[in-house]
Design a protein around this motif. Structure first.
Motif, PDB file in Angstrom:
ATOM      1  N   GLY B 118      40.631  36.470  36.929  1.00 26.21           N
ATOM      2  CA  GLY B 118      40.492  37.795  36.327  1.00 26.21           C
ATOM      3  C   GLY B 118      40.025  37.876  34.899  1.00 26.21           C
ATOM      4  N   SER B 121      37.289  40.620  34.334  1.00 26.22           N
ATOM      5  CA  SER B 121      37.762  41.978  34.627  1.00 26.22           C
ATOM      6  C   SER B 121      38.726  42.487  33.569  1.00 26.22           C
ATOM      7  CB  SER B 121      38.428  42.015  35.993  1.00 26.22           C
ATOM      8  OG  SER B 121      37.531  41.588  36.972  1.00 26.22           O
ATOM      9  N   VAL B 170      37.933  42.742  41.517  1.00 24.35           N
ATOM     10  CA  VAL B 170      37.844  41.272  41.450  1.00 24.35           C
ATOM     11  C   VAL B 170      37.712  40.764  42.867  1.00 24.35           C
ATOM     12  CG1 VAL B 170      38.933  39.161  40.644  1.00 24.35           C
ATOM     13  CG2 VAL B 170      39.391  41.317  39.474  1.00 24.35           C
ATOM     14  N   CYS B 171      36.620  40.076  43.139  1.00 25.44           N
ATOM     15  CA  CYS B 171      36.380  39.577  44.491  1.00 25.44           C
ATOM     16  C   CYS B 171      36.309  38.058  44.432  1.00 25.44           C
ATOM     17  CB  CYS B 171      35.080  40.154  45.030  1.00 25.44           C
ATOM     18  SG  CYS B 171      34.685  39.578  46.681  1.00 25.44           S
ATOM     19  N   ASP B 172      37.059  37.398  45.287  1.00 27.43           N
ATOM     20  CA  ASP B 172      37.037  35.936  45.293  1.00 27.43           C
ATOM     21  C   ASP B 172      37.286  35.462  46.710  1.00 27.43           C
ATOM     22  OD1 ASP B 172      37.541  33.701  42.744  1.00 27.43           O
ATOM     23  OD2 ASP B 172      37.896  33.047  44.809  1.00 27.43           O
ATOM     24  N   LEU B 178      43.193  34.410  43.433  1.00 32.34           N
ATOM     25  CA  LEU B 178      43.496  35.843  43.285  1.00 32.34           C
ATOM     26  C   LEU B 178      44.970  36.048  43.002  1.00 32.34           C
ATOM     27  CD1 LEU B 178      41.354  37.394  46.145  1.00 32.34           C
ATOM     28  CD2 LEU B 178      40.999  37.669  43.711  1.00 32.34           C
ATOM     29  N   ARG B 182      46.461  38.015  39.903  1.00 34.91           N
ATOM     30  CA  ARG B 182      47.342  39.186  40.022  1.00 34.91           C
ATOM     31  C   ARG B 182      48.597  39.012  39.184  1.00 34.91           C
ATOM     32  NH1 ARG B 182      46.874  40.956  45.953  1.00 34.91           N
ATOM     33  NH2 ARG B 182      48.024  39.043  46.312  1.00 34.91           N
ATOM     34  N   SER B 195      41.363  46.202  41.100  1.00 29.46           N
ATOM     35  CA  SER B 195      41.701  45.876  42.481  1.00 29.46           C
ATOM     36  C   SER B 195      41.243  44.464  42.814  1.00 29.46           C
ATOM     37  CB  SER B 195      41.135  46.897  43.467  1.00 29.46           C
ATOM     38  OG  SER B 195      39.811  47.199  43.164  1.00 29.46           O
ATOM     39  N   TRP B 196      41.921  43.869  43.780  1.00 27.59           N
ATOM     40  CA  TRP B 196      41.722  42.461  44.143  1.00 27.59           C
ATOM     41  C   TRP B 196      41.291  42.376  45.601  1.00 27.59           C
ATOM     42  CZ3 TRP B 196      42.711  39.258  39.966  1.00 27.59           C
ATOM     43  CH2 TRP B 196      43.422  39.852  38.919  1.00 27.59           C
TER      44      TRP B 196
END
Lengths: 284, 328
Positions: B118, B121, B170-172, B178, B182, B195-196
Motif C-alpha cells: 500500500g 495508495s 490497491v490490486c495485487d 494485501l 490492510r 479498497s483492497w
C-alpha cells in the motif's frame, strides 16, 4: 603417513567388526541402517542443484562475514530465530568442522558414518520397535525425550553455507545429534537444559556458534538457575565435554537397544549431577 | 480450457482494433511491425510450452506466476523492513517523487496495481487530502469578507455539488501482501477511500474506462506477460488517464553500475537471509531487475500498447526509472 593411518583404522575396524558380529542386538538394527543408506543416497540425487550439495549456496568470504555478524545480531535480537543460530554456525564453523571431521575419520565407527551418511529423520526411525524397547535403553529414552519436550527430529534446517560437501554432512550430523545429546546428558529443552548442552558442545566441538550460545544463553536465565548452572551443571558439562569421546563418532541408529548407562560409559560421560525438570510435560 | 481461449480471442480482437485505428505518425510504423510477431506469439501460445526467465533461471511460463507468488508470500511480513534496509530508506524518496510527478487532484481515481503493502495508495490519499485542505484554505482566504448575498449563496450550494471523493484501489495478485497492507492501513488510521482487491495485472477484474491514474510500482518486472499488463492498463484507464510505472532500470554511469551490481548480488541476498530468513527470494528479486528491459526499450513497449506522450525520468542515476504515458 595417510596410508598407515588407513591401514591401522582398517585393522581396528575389522577387529571391531568381529566384536560386533558376536553381539546379536546389532543384527536387528542393521535393517534400519540399510534403509537409511538407501534413503540418504536417493535424497541427494533426485533434485537438480547448483553447488556442492543440494541446498548449497556459494558465498564469498565477505558475505560469510556479513552473514556471521548479521545472524549473530538477529539471533540476539530475537531468540526464536533458530535459523539465524544455524547460519551463524555455518558461517563461522569451518576450522572446527575440519577438526571434527578428522576426529571422525580417525575413529572406525566415525569413519563408517562418514561413508554411509545416515540421516536421523522421523521417517527413518522405526517407532513401533523403539517403543517396545525396555526402559533405560537409549532408543526408549530418546523417544521419551521427544514426547516429553514435544520436539521432532525433522525440525533441523539444512546446511547451506558450508563450502565442502563432507563438512556440510558433519554439520548436519552435529545438528541431528543435538537431540540425542539432550537424551544422553539428561537435559530437557528449556533454557537451562539448552545452555548446559551448549556448554558441553562448546567444549566438545569447538564450534564458535556453541561458544556464542554458551556465553550469551546464561543472560536469559533467572538467578536461581544461574546459580545452578555455575555451581553444578556448568562445570559438569564443561568437564564432560572435554573428556568425552567424540559424540559424532557414534552410529546412534545402531545403538537404540543399548542401555543408556552403557552408552554413557562408552562415551566417558558422567550422569547429570542434578535432575532438571522439563517445564512442559504432556499430561495425556 | 475456456479461460485461455477466451484470453486468446480477446487478444486477437484487441490487436486487430489497435492496428485498425490509425495512430499518430511515428507510432504507426511500429504498430504495423508488431502485428507480425504478435500473431506469431498468439499461435505459439496455443501450441503452449513456452519458457520465460525467473531471475537467471529459465522456467516454463505457467510456472513463473506460481513461483513469484511463493516469493512474495514468503517475504510479505518483512517486505517493508527489507525495502528500508536494502535501499537505505531511499525507496521512500522514489515513491514521493512518483506522487510529485503524478500531482493528483482531489477527486482522482487511482488504481495501484501490484500495490501490495500500500505504499503508493497511502501516499496518494495523503496527497489529495492535503491538496483538498489547501484548496479549502485558499477558498476560505478568498472569501474572508463576504457580502450577505455571498453568504446565502454559499449556504444554498453547500449540499449540491459535493466533489467526487478520491479513491484508491490497491490490486495485487498476492493475498499475503494485501493482508500486510490492510494491517498497515488500520494502524495508520487510513480507511476512507481505500479498497483492497485481489487481481492479476494481466487480467484485471475491472471494467473499461474506470480510473484516472494507473500506477504499478516495482511490480511489473514480476509479471509474466508485460505486454498484457500494459494492454490491461490501457483498457481500465479513462480517456485522458495516465499510466505511471516505477521500476528498477539500467544504471547509465558505469562506475555506479559496478557498485550497484556488487551491492545487489553480494549484499542483498545476505540481508534477505538475515532479516527475512530467505536468501533465494532476494536472489530472485535482484536477478529479475537485470532481466527487465532498460528505459528506452520499456518506453517502446508502452508506446506499442497504445499510450501517448510516453516519457521517463531516471532517479538515483538510473537505479529506478519512472515511465509515464497517457491514454488519449
Amino acid at each position: 603417513m595417510r596410508i598407515s593411518v588407513h591401514i591401522s583404522t582398517m585393522w581396528l575396524y575389522t577387529g571391531r567388526l568381529f566384536q560386533r558380529l558376536n553381539q546379536r542386538q546389532y543384527v536387528l538394527i542393521s535393517k534400519v541402517s540399510a534403509h537409511q543408506v538407501h534413503s540418504s543416497s536417493t535424497g541427494f540425487t533426485n533434485s537438480s542443484y547448483n553447488g556442492l550439495y543440494p541446498g548449497h549456496i556459494h558465498t564469498t568470504p565477505i558475505q560469510k562475514l556479513v552473514l556471521a555478524v548479521g545472524s549473530g545480531v538477529a539471533a540476539l535480537h530475537d531468540p526464536h530465530r533458530h535459523d539465524m543460530v544455524a547460519v551463524l554456525g555455518e558461517a563461522t564453523g569451518h576450522l572446527a568442522l575440519i577438526n571434527l571431521r578428522d576426529k571422525m575419520r580417525n575413529d572406525p565407527e566415525g569413519y563408517t558414518i562418514l561413508k554411509e551418511r545416515p540421516r536421523i529423520r522421523l521417517s527413518t526411525l522405526d517407532l513401533s520397535e523403539m517403543t517396545s524397547l525396555p526402559d533405560g535403553s537409549f532408543g526408549r529414552e530418546y523417544l521419551r525425550f521427544l514426547q516429553d519436550n514435544d520436539v521432532t527430529p525433522d525440525s533441523r534446517a539444512d546446511v547451506r553455507f558450508v563450502d565442502d560437501e563432507e563438512l556440510a554432512y558433519v554439520m548436519q550430523r552435529y545438528r541431528e545429534v543435538h537431540d540425542l545429546l539432550h537424551t544422553l546428558l539428561g537435559m530437557p529443552t528449556n533454557m537451562l537444559g539448552e545452555v548446559a548442552v551448549k556448554w558441553f558442545e562448546a567444549a566438545q566441538t569447538g564450534l564458535p556458534m556453541c561458544a556464542f550460545g554458551a556465553v550469551l544463553g546464561p543472560l536469559r536465565l533467572s538467578t536461581s538457575r544461574l546459580k545452578l548452572l555455575f555451581t553444578s551443571l556448568g562445570p559438569w558439562a564443561l568437564r564432560n565435554g572435554h573428556r568425552a569421546n567424540c559424540v559424532l563418532s557414534i552410529f546412534y541408529e545402531r545403538r537404540w537397544a543399548q542401555s543408556i548407562e552403557d552408552l554413557r560409559q562408552e562415551l566417558n560421560i558422567e550422569p547429570p549431577p542434578v535432575i532438571v525438570r522439563t517445564a512442559k510435560k504432556r499430561n495425556i | 480450457m475456456a479461460a485461455p481461449t477466451r484470453l486468446l480471442l480477446r487478444r486477437v480482437i484487441r490487436l486487430s482494433h489497435r492496428c485498425n485505428n490509425v495512430p499518430a505518425a511515428g507510432v504507426s510504423a511500429r504498430s504495423r511491425c508488431c502485428w507480425g510477431p504478435s500473431t506469431c506469439r498468439c499461435f505459439s501460445d496455443v501450441a503452449g510450452d513456452r519458457s520465460t526467465h525467473f531471475g537467471f533461471e529459465t522456467v516454463p511460463e505457467t510456472e513463473k506466476a506460481e513461483r513469484v507468488y511463493k516469493v512474495f508470500k514468503n517475504v510479505a511480513q518483512k517486505y517493508d523492513t527489507m525495502n528500508d534496509v536494502m535501499s537505505l530508506g531511499i525507496h521512500r524518496l522514489w515513491k514521493d517523487m512518483l506522487l510529485h510527478v503524478m500531482h493528483p487532484q482531489p477527486g482522482a481515481q487511482l488504481l495501484d496495481v501490484a500495490g501490495g503493502t500500500g505504499d503508493i495508495s497511502f501516499r496518494f490519499l495523503e496527497y489529495v487530502h492535503s491538496q483538498q485542505e489547501r484548496q479549502k484554505r485558499r477558498m476560505a482566504r478568498s472569501v474572508q469578507t463576504p457580502s450577505s448575498q455571498d453568504i446565502s449563496n454559499n449556504y444554498s450550494t453547500e449540499h449540491e455539488d459535493t466533489p467526487q471523493e478520491s479513491r484508491a484501489v490497491v490490486c495485487d495478485i498476492n493475498k499475503e501482501m494485501l493482508n500486510v497492507g490492510r494491517k498497515r492501513a488500520d494502524s495508520m488510521g487510513i480507511s476512507a477511500g481505500l479498497s483492497w482487491v485481489v487481481g492479476n495485472a494481466e487480467e484485471l477484474p475491472f471494467d473499461d474506462d474506470q480510473f484516472d491514474i494507473y500506477t504499478i510500482a516495482f511490480g511489473i518486472r514480476n509479471v509474466t506477460h508485460i505486454d498484457q499488463a500494459l494492454q490491461e492498463a490501457l483498457r481500465v484507464l479513462k480517456p485522458g488517464g495516465r499510466f505511471m510505472c516505477l521500476e528498477f532500470s539500467k544504471v547509465t554511469n558505469p562506475v555506479l553500475a559496478r557498485m550497484y551490481d556488487t551491492y545487489s548480488f553480494q549484499m542483498i541476498p545476505v540481508l534477505g537471509e538475515v532479516i527475512a530468513g530467505d536468501w533465494k527470494s532476494y536472489q530472485y528479486l535482484v536477478e529479475s531487475i537485470r532481466k527487465f528491459p532498460e528505459q528506452e526499450e520499456f518506453k517502446h513497449m508502452i508506446e506499442d500498447a497504445g499510450f501517448y506522450c510516453v516519457k521517463y525520468h531516471n532517479f538515483t542515476g538510473g537505479v529506478v526509472a519512472l515511465h509515464s504515458g497517457f491514454k488519449l
